[in-house]
Design an enzyme around this catalytic site. Structure first.
Site, PDB file in Angstrom:
ATOM      1  N   PHE A 127       0.854  -1.075  -0.141  1.00  0.00           N
ATOM      2  CA  PHE A 127      -0.081  -0.135  -0.045  1.00  0.00           C
ATOM      3  C   PHE A 127       1.010   1.266   0.077  1.00  0.00           C
ATOM      4  O   PHE A 127       1.691   1.513   0.774  1.00  0.00           O
ATOM      5  CB  PHE A 127      -0.856   0.009   1.347  1.00  0.00           C
ATOM      6  CG  PHE A 127      -1.748   1.436   1.206  1.00  0.00           C
ATOM      7  CD1 PHE A 127      -3.353   1.145   0.452  1.00  0.00           C
ATOM      8  CD2 PHE A 127      -1.516   2.410   1.678  1.00  0.00           C
ATOM      9  CE1 PHE A 127      -3.995   2.312   0.418  1.00  0.00           C
ATOM     10  CE2 PHE A 127      -2.391   3.697   1.792  1.00  0.00           C
ATOM     11  CZ  PHE A 127      -3.490   3.458   0.889  1.00  0.00           C
ATOM     12  N   ASP A 214       9.728   2.875   1.175  1.00  0.00           N
ATOM     13  CA  ASP A 214       8.600   3.452   1.628  1.00  0.00           C
ATOM     14  C   ASP A 214       8.488   3.311   3.194  1.00  0.00           C
ATOM     15  O   ASP A 214       8.047   2.150   3.641  1.00  0.00           O
ATOM     16  CB  ASP A 214       7.365   3.040   1.070  1.00  0.00           C
ATOM     17  CG  ASP A 214       6.078   3.688   1.420  1.00  0.00           C
ATOM     18  OD1 ASP A 214       6.053   4.472   2.540  1.00  0.00           O
ATOM     19  OD2 ASP A 214       4.810   3.423   0.989  1.00  0.00           O
ATOM     20  N   LYS A 243       3.012  10.278   7.965  1.00  0.00           N
ATOM     21  CA  LYS A 243       2.632   9.892   9.190  1.00  0.00           C
ATOM     22  C   LYS A 243       3.439  10.509  10.626  1.00  0.00           C
ATOM     23  O   LYS A 243       2.894  11.665  10.944  1.00  0.00           O
ATOM     24  CB  LYS A 243       2.526   8.515   9.243  1.00  0.00           C
ATOM     25  CG  LYS A 243       1.524   7.889   8.351  1.00  0.00           C
ATOM     26  CD  LYS A 243       1.147   6.294   8.624  1.00  0.00           C
ATOM     27  CE  LYS A 243       0.149   5.663   7.685  1.00  0.00           C
ATOM     28  NZ  LYS A 243      -1.254   5.900   8.027  1.00  0.00           N
TER      29      LYS A 243
END
Ligand SMILES: Cc1ncc(COP(=O)(O)O)c(C=O)c1O
Length: 401
Positions: A127, A214, A243
């Site tokens: 994702f 990532d 985040k």
């Protein structure tokens, strides 16, 4: 009728206040937050140092624009360069934007070397976000469905399978990069083996491909080191972040070095909000506080205790496939869909999440104490046991997934 667009399945709870790893809802009920806004609230809620710094910054200057110098952006970039070991940092506002920048860097890198149709190797179950390019890079059909045609130029392989990557290398001369979450978050806390990551890096080096790590969800101290690639002992070329970087203030970053250094030139990329003084104040304060409070070591210590506690209490139960993860990124995989656990946990005063249908996900703030970590285990274990005791939905074996 709500005018908020109906894109989320929300729980019927509204949190109004937070302190450390604790949240209070509208009725004043208290919850232990083991999710941290999905790995966002690095410093917990209402951290005095962050609140003070942000308040001061709001009173001074919120936004100016990248048409001008932004000293706080320089300070934030210095810190991100230091912790990543990379050279140049582009600031944006979210994880998908950080990944879009990474994909653009990889394509530009390819074009600069005469590869006109650059391809990027990506992983099954990955994702990377919900923009067209990042959902195309991701491995979830559910996320992609309805948004075709997808962006081209991605070649998908299974995680932890070096042979699959070698096969692509042998047959596809357009590959310019490998793009991987070293621990898949949304995909169900799937951990890339460290030898696999090292093998992947070797293949990248052999072919002059970029290694893009990532670390939007797994990075920034959560596993006990700043980044997962540091556990494997090498430097990637591109590291997208978001985040936890601003501890709740929206901010993303794409850090580059190695082969990716200097690929972007003036005019190649930009963002109106990216790197504004408010977000940069959040980055500088978050990273400095993490260092000053020893939060990486804390993440490792409390994370190991939570994972160990859950494994001891649940690991041998029929219905539990595996307790896994690293530091404060923990998954409990059940043999059946278990979305209901979220509601049952809320009723027990605990905030967790379920991802990939059958994996309970725990991503607490890095300020969580050992006592609070024990309490996560004490609150979650009876919930899981009660859920499993309700009887099987459709038993699912690991092999059938
Ligand atoms: C590994 C990873 N990359 C990218 C993203 C996308 O981040 P955002 O939701 O900020 O766009 C996420 C979000 O869950 C993620 O976990």
């Amino acid at each position: 009728m709500s005018h908020v667009m109906n894109t989320y399945a929300r729980q019927p709870v509204a949190f109004m206040r937070g302190q450390g790893v604790w949240l209070w809802d509208e009725a004043g009920r208290k919850y232990l937050d083991a999710l941290a806004g999905i790995a966002v609230n690095t410093l917990g809620h209402n951290h005095p140092r962050l609140v003070h710094a942000l308040n001061e910054q709001i009173g001074r200057l919120i936004h100016s624009s990248n048409l001008f110098q932004i000293p706080l952006q320089e300070a934030a970039a210095d810190r991100v360069a230091e912790i990543t070991g990379l050279d140049e940092v582009f600031f944006c506002n979210s994880g998908l934007e950080a990944n879009e920048a990474a994909i653009k860097v990889a394509r530009k890198y390819g074009h600069d070397r005469g590869v006109n149709e650059p391809a990027i190797i990506v992983m099954e179950k990955a994702f990377h976000g919900r923009s067209l390019a990042t959902l195309s890079a991701g491995g979830s059909r559910k996320v992609q469905a309805g948004f075709e045609p997808l962006v081209q130029g991605f070649v998908r392989v299974p995680l932890n399978d070096l042979d699959a990557v070698r096969q692509v290398a042998a047959h596809n001369k357009n590959v310019v990069a490998v793009f991987i979450e070293p621990i898949q978050g949304e995909g169900g806390i799937n951990v890339a083996r460290l030898e696999y990551l090292r093998g992947l890096k070797e293949i990248c080096d052999r072919h002059d491909w970029l290694f893009i790590s990532d670390e939007v969800q797994c990075g920034l101290g959560r596993t006990g080191k700043w980044f997962v690639y540091q556990h494997a002992g090498f430097q990637p070329d591109v590291v997208p972040l978001a985040k936890g970087l601003g501890s709740g203030v929206p901010v993303g970053a794409c850090a580059v070095g190695g082969r990716a250094r200097g690929v972007f030139k003036p005019g190649n990329h930009g963002s109106t909000f990216g790197g504004n003084p408010l977000a940069m104040c959040a980055v500088v304060t978050t990273l400095d506080t993490m260092k000053d409070e020893g939060l990486l070591a804390n993440a490792l210590k409390v994370g190991d205790a939570i994972r160990g506690g859950l494994a001891a209490a649940l690991g041998a139960l029929p219905g539990v496939i595996e307790v896994r993860g690293m530091g404060l990124m923990i998954g409990v995989e059940l043999d059946r869909p278990c979305g209901e656990i979220v509601t049952l946990a809320l009723a027990a005063g605990l905030v967790v999440n379920v991802t990939a249908d059958n994996v309970i996900r725990i991503l607490p703030s890095l300020v969580i104490s050992e006592t609070e970590g024990r309490e996560v285990v004490e609150r979650l274990v009876p919930v899981v046991k009660a859920f499993l005791a309700q009887g099987a939905a459709q038993p699912k074996t690991a092999a059938a997934r």
